[in-house]
Design an enzyme around this catalytic site. Structure first.
Site, short mmCIF file in Angstrom:
data_model
loop_
_atom_site.label_atom_id
_atom_site.label_comp_id
_atom_site.label_asym_id
_atom_site.label_seq_id
_atom_site.Cartn_x
_atom_site.Cartn_y
_atom_site.Cartn_z
CD GLU A 18 -1.41 -2.21 2.36
OE1 GLU A 18 -0.12 -2.55 2.14
OE2 GLU A 18 -2.14 -2.58 3.18
CB CYS A 20 -1.12 0.52 5.36
SG CYS A 20 0.58 -0.32 5.02
#
Lengths: 167, 167
Positions: free
Chosen positions: A67, A98
């Site tokens: 991510e 994330c």
């Protein structure tokens, strides 16, 4: 708060693209997690602007999650740190780091596949995206291609365990 | 859970080093937050192995917080993503993303200066480092050189407001 938004058209297609990235991670000996980011400004066709997979071991960087790499790529593509009109597809429930990065970059929507019971910060450790004081809220859809996303992880960890047993 | 560990010898010194980084950010027109990471393996002298400041605007990257850049630098220095025996000094209470990155990189201790009422994830939005399921716990000391760390932020935002009024 999870799964508030139902599965939409093309979600399965884009998750399949994220799974291709997870396969690359698997082949490189990394925990197989992949992500893509789709940009869809009003009136325009959606386009994948970032594709990434977990590279913690290669880069010796604990922050090199799929991510994070995808977010940086998308920011470079748009020449802007605000990822307006962007949806991130990631094969596994994102961790605290994330989730924080998604809020900071103002991602519009998060779609993920499998749960991460140990570190997932959207449903497993609670839903950190739902902290009311956060200055940005993200639409979430969970469970897209859940079995495939989970299967590749199970295969990876089984292989790791077998490797340890042999050595 | 915050301030569990009292201020230790050299904490004020290292926070002054982090403040020097915050000044650099200020001069570059970035939100003035700085960080340093100190490595102190048992029996060895402590050493600063990373120095960084916020570069969100320069890099057009919402994830380019001082802590994230410092963590990556320290990992490169140690050639390892596990930041054992490391303390991070950061002028402002870290956000959710940076707290997550500290847990992932197994930082031993976090020292910070000022609170961040809006996005701080150690005391302001709750203490995300205290989520019991996390696989690593971090010692925390808050309030080191709090006034100086807070002052530089106030000056920055005042300057930004004045700039907006003039334009």
């Amino acid at each position: 708060m999870v799964g508030l938004i139902g599965i939409q058209k093309n979600d399965e297609f884009y998750m399949a693209e994220a799974l291709k990235e997870a396969v690359k991670a698997f082949e490189e000996g990394e925990v197989p997690i992949g992500a893509v980011i789709v940009h869809e400004p009003p009136g325009e066709n959606p386009r994948i602007i970032a594709r990434a997979h977990n590279q913690v071991e290669l880069l010796r960087d604990a922050t090199a999650h799929a991510e994070m790499i995808a977010i940086t790529q998308a920011e470079e593509h748009l020449e802007n740190w605000r990822l307006q009109f962007c949806t991130i597809y990631v094969t596994v429930e994102p961790c605290m780091m994330c989730c924080g990065a998604m809020v900071l970059s103002r991602i519009k929507r998060l779609c993920y596949g499998a749960r991460d019971e140990k570190a997932g910060a959207v449903e497993s450790l609670g839903n950190l995206l739902a902290i009311p004081q956060l200055n940005h809220s993200i639409e979430v859809t969970a469970g897209i291609r859940q079995e495939e996303c989970s299967q590749i992880l199970s295969e990876f960890f089984q292989k790791v365990r077998e490797g340890k047993r042999k050595s």
